[in-house]
Motif scaffolding. Sequence first.
Motif, PDB file in Angstrom:
ATOM      1  N   VAL A 102      13.697  -0.076  -2.578  1.00 56.53           N
ATOM      2  CA  VAL A 102      12.995   0.779  -3.533  1.00 56.53           C
ATOM      3  C   VAL A 102      11.503   0.630  -3.267  1.00 56.53           C
ATOM      4  N   ILE A 103      10.848   1.747  -2.931  1.00 57.14           N
ATOM      5  CA  ILE A 103       9.450   1.735  -2.524  1.00 57.14           C
ATOM      6  C   ILE A 103       8.585   2.353  -3.617  1.00 57.14           C
ATOM      7  N   ASP A 104       7.564   1.635  -4.020  1.00 59.47           N
ATOM      8  CA  ASP A 104       6.564   2.170  -4.931  1.00 59.47           C
ATOM      9  C   ASP A 104       5.521   2.903  -4.091  1.00 59.47           C
ATOM     10  N   MET A 105       5.571   4.226  -4.146  1.00 58.62           N
ATOM     11  CA  MET A 105       4.729   5.043  -3.272  1.00 58.62           C
ATOM     12  C   MET A 105       3.253   4.958  -3.669  1.00 58.62           C
ATOM     13  N   GLU A 106       2.412   4.657  -2.668  1.00 60.43           N
ATOM     14  CA  GLU A 106       0.968   4.586  -2.879  1.00 60.43           C
ATOM     15  C   GLU A 106       0.247   5.791  -2.268  1.00 60.43           C
TER      16      GLU A 106
ATOM     17  N   GLN B 126       8.601   6.424  -7.182  1.00 62.32           N
ATOM     18  CA  GLN B 126       9.434   5.529  -6.385  1.00 62.32           C
ATOM     19  C   GLN B 126      10.417   6.341  -5.557  1.00 62.32           C
ATOM     20  N   VAL B 127      10.729   5.821  -4.375  1.00 61.47           N
ATOM     21  CA  VAL B 127      11.680   6.473  -3.486  1.00 61.47           C
ATOM     22  C   VAL B 127      12.664   5.426  -2.969  1.00 61.47           C
ATOM     23  N   LEU B 128      13.911   5.834  -2.810  1.00 55.83           N
ATOM     24  CA  LEU B 128      14.925   4.954  -2.226  1.00 55.83           C
ATOM     25  C   LEU B 128      14.889   5.122  -0.715  1.00 55.83           C
TER      26      LEU B 128
ATOM     27  N   PHE C 199      25.949   9.427  -8.394  1.00 59.53           N
ATOM     28  CA  PHE C 199      24.996   8.417  -7.938  1.00 59.53           C
ATOM     29  C   PHE C 199      23.573   8.807  -8.324  1.00 59.53           C
ATOM     30  N   ARG C 200      23.312  10.095  -8.435  1.00 57.77           N
ATOM     31  CA  ARG C 200      21.985  10.576  -8.822  1.00 57.77           C
ATOM     32  C   ARG C 200      21.612  10.086 -10.216  1.00 57.77           C
ATOM     33  N   HIS C 201      22.568  10.110 -11.137  1.00 57.42           N
ATOM     34  CA  HIS C 201      22.309   9.626 -12.501  1.00 57.42           C
ATOM     35  C   HIS C 201      21.986   8.138 -12.492  1.00 57.42           C
ATOM     36  N   LEU C 202      22.718   7.380 -11.676  1.00 56.50           N
ATOM     37  CA  LEU C 202      22.496   5.941 -11.589  1.00 56.50           C
ATOM     38  C   LEU C 202      21.062   5.628 -11.187  1.00 56.50           C
ATOM     39  N   LEU C 203      20.513   6.395 -10.239  1.00 56.31           N
ATOM     40  CA  LEU C 203      19.143   6.165  -9.794  1.00 56.31           C
ATOM     41  C   LEU C 203      18.126   6.770 -10.754  1.00 56.31           C
ATOM     42  N   ARG C 204      18.501   7.868 -11.377  1.00 48.70           N
ATOM     43  CA  ARG C 204      17.562   8.517 -12.301  1.00 48.70           C
ATOM     44  C   ARG C 204      17.171   7.584 -13.436  1.00 48.70           C
ATOM     45  N   VAL C 205      18.127   6.820 -13.955  1.00 48.02           N
ATOM     46  CA  VAL C 205      17.805   5.919 -15.064  1.00 48.02           C
ATOM     47  C   VAL C 205      16.910   4.771 -14.601  1.00 48.02           C
ATOM     48  N   ARG C 206      16.725   4.640 -13.300  1.00 45.29           N
ATOM     49  CA  ARG C 206      15.788   3.646 -12.763  1.00 45.29           C
ATOM     50  C   ARG C 206      14.492   4.295 -12.290  1.00 45.29           C
TER      51      ARG C 206
ATOM     52  N   ILE D 295      14.153   6.831 -10.152  1.00 41.99           N
ATOM     53  CA  ILE D 295      14.180   7.229  -8.743  1.00 41.99           C
ATOM     54  C   ILE D 295      14.834   8.604  -8.632  1.00 41.99           C
ATOM     55  N   TYR D 296      14.112   9.556  -8.048  1.00 41.61           N
ATOM     56  CA  TYR D 296      14.606  10.923  -7.922  1.00 41.61           C
ATOM     57  C   TYR D 296      14.693  11.370  -6.464  1.00 41.61           C
ATOM     58  N   HIS D 297      14.234  10.542  -5.529  1.00 48.31           N
ATOM     59  CA  HIS D 297      14.174  10.949  -4.125  1.00 48.31           C
ATOM     60  C   HIS D 297      14.669   9.814  -3.237  1.00 48.31           C
ATOM     61  N   GLN D 298      15.095  10.189  -2.038  1.00 48.04           N
ATOM     62  CA  GLN D 298      15.527   9.203  -1.059  1.00 48.04           C
ATOM     63  C   GLN D 298      15.178   9.685   0.339  1.00 48.04           C
TER      64      GLN D 298
END
Length: 710
Positions: A123-127, A142-144, A182-189, A191-194
Amino acid sequence: MFNWREVPFVRLLLPFVIGIGLAFYFDLPVTEQAGYAFSFLLPILGFLLIAIIWLGQKKLAPSSRVYFSLFVHLFLIIFGYYLTFENNSFHKADHFRHYLTAEDIGVGRVLSISKSGKFDRAVIDMEQIGSNQSQPKHTLGQVLLLVDRSEDNRAINYGDRITFKSKITSLNAPKNPNAFDFRHLLRVRGIYHQTFVKSHQWQTLSTNQGSPFLTKVQSLRTHLISVLQKHLSTNNEFAVGSAMLLGDKSALQDEIKNAYAGTGATHVMAVSGLHLGIIFLGIGTLLRLIKTRNRFFRFFKPAVMIAGIWLFALLTGASPSAMRAAVMFSFLIVGQSLVRFVNIYNTLAISAFCLLCYQPYLLFETGFQLSYLAVVGIVFFQSKIYRLWIIDNKLGDYIWKLATVGLAAQLTTFPLSLFYFNQFPLYFWLSGLVVVPAAFLIICAGIGLFIMETIFPAAAIWIGKLLYGIIWLMNSIIFLIRQLPAGLIDGIWIGALVFILLYMAVITLSIAINTEKKKWLIYGLACFSLIAVNYAFTATSHQTQQQIVLYHTPKNTLIDFVDGRQLISFRNATIPEKSARFASERNHWALGVNHIKQVNTNKNQSLHFDNLIYKSNIIQFRDKTIALVNELPIGKHKLSQKIDYLILYENPDLKIAQLQDYFDFNEIWFATSNSYYKIKAWEDECVSLRIPFSTVSSEGAIVKPINSKK
C-alpha cells in the motif's frame, strides 16, 4: 434489567454510526464552503454540548430535554457524516486520480506490505504523480501496488520511498455474478486504485522514511520471525506460530487455512481480543505479585499494563483487530484504575467511538463487526447459558464454561458469518475447547522463547521444543475435528433481507430474555416466520430459473446452463479447479444449485440430457441454440440450424465475416480464453458489420435468462 443510564456512550454511538453509514452509502459531496463552515462551528458546537452535559441534563425542564436530545443526535449524525467524508482523501482536489495518464510515474512511501503468491502487495501513500510529458504533481491518496517477485529478489519494506512507472487503474467491480467484492474490501481502507509492476518498473529512492518507532518495531518483528523459523522446523507449525504470536500469515497454506476455517477456529490465528486478553491477564497476574502500598504504584500498574498491551499489538503487525482490542483493554484498565464500576457495554462503546473517530471506515470492516459482536455476545449470553447446566466436577465445569463462551459468541456473530462467509462450522464449540487453552500456552511459551533466545539460548531450545509440541498437538486435533462427518455446512446463501431479519430475531429474543416479557418473544418468532416465508419464495423461484452464464475466467472458458436447481457446466479441460470455483461457486450458492454435471468442451463427443443436447460443439438448451467455435469449420456447408449465440473461445484464427459463411447467428460472445488483440480486431469487425456482440473480458460475465421475453 438493562439500564440505559449506565451506558451513555452506547446512546451516543448510535447516531454517530448512522452518520458514518450515510456518508459511506450515499457519498453526497460536502461543498468546500460547507466544509469550512462546519470546521469553524464544530469546536463551538462541541463546547456547547460538553457544557450542557456538564451542567447536567437533570437541571433542564422535561420539555427542554427532548430538544437537547434531538440536538445531540443531530450533531453526532452530522459529525459522523462530515468526519467520514473528510477522512477519505478520494474526495480531495489534489487526489492523484485527477492526474492519471496512459502511463504514470509515481512516487510514494510504503505504508504496509504483505506477500500473496508471487506478488508483494504494497500500500503506497502517493506523494507525487506525473508522466514523461508532464511535470510531477504533489498528490494525496493511496494505491495498491502489486510487485512481481518472479524476476528478482528485491524486496519492498515498510517505510521505503519508491518510484514506479506503470498504468494506474481504478479497482473494478466483480466481473462474475455474486462474486466476492474485493473492491469493497479495499474501499473501506481508503484504496480505490491499483497497479501491477515488474522488476524493471520500480526502484527504491530511500529507506526508513516511515515512523522511526514503527520501523524499529518492524525490525524487531522480523527478528522474532527468524527466531520462530529456527525453533519451529515444519511448515504448518511455523505458519500457525507466526500467525498467532506475530500476526504474520504469509506462510499459511490453503490446507491449514481450510482446516481452521472448517472448524470455526480461524479467529485464533488473527491477533485479537483473545490474545490481548491473555497478555492483559498475564501482566496483571505478575503485577499482583508486587506487594506495595506506594501511591505511585497505583499509576505505575495501569501504565505498565497499557504499555505491554500496545507493544504486543504493534509487534504483531498492528492489525486492525489487534488495535481494536488494545483500545478496548486500555479503556478497561483506565476504568479499573479509577476504582469505579466499569460497565463493559459502555467501555465497548467508548473504544468503538474513539476508533471510529480515528478511522470511520473501520465500521465496514468484517473484523471490526465480528470482534465487537462477539464480545457483546459473550458478555450478554455466556453467564445465562452457563447457568443452564451446573456441573459439580471441576474439569467438567471448566469444559462447559469454555463451551459456553463459544456458544455465546456464535449467537451474535452467526448471521454475519453466514452473510459474509456462506458457511457454518458445526464443531466450533469443540475446536474452541482446544484452541482457547492452547492459545494461552502458545503465547506464554512464545514470549518465554523470545526472552530466553536473547538472555539464555540454551534454555530457549527446550522452550522452543515445548512451543513446537503445543502447536503440533493443536494442529493435529484441528485436522482431526475437520475430518468428523458433517462438520461444515457450506454454500449457505442469505440475502440482505434475511440478514436483517436474523439480527432482528437475535435482538428481540435478547430483550425477551432480559425483560422476561412475552411480546418480545412473539416479535422474535415473527422474524423467524418471515425468514421461512422468504425461504419458500426463494425456493420456488429457484425451481423455475433457466439461464446461461458465460463466466469471466482469464485464459479459460466456463459456461453454465442452469435449469431449476440443476446445472450443466461446460469448461475447457485445462481449467484449474480452483479457478473454476473462484469464478462460479458463489453464484451456484446464490442460485440454490444442488446438482452439477461437468462437461469438457470437445466437439467429438455427443451428450444428451433432459433439456440439453450437445453434439459437434452445438448446444441445444431449451429453446436456445449455442455454437462453440474455436476453429473455422473449413469444408463444411452453411449450417441450416439457426444459432442464437455464437461463443468464440481459445483464440480461433478467423475473421468474423468468415463465420457468416457457416452460421446464421444473432449475436457473438467473446470468452476470456481469447487474447486481447484478437478480441479487439473482432470487435472492430462486428461494429463495421453491425453484428451484436458481448465481450466478457471487458464487460464481465454474460448472464442470459432464457425464460424471459428478452
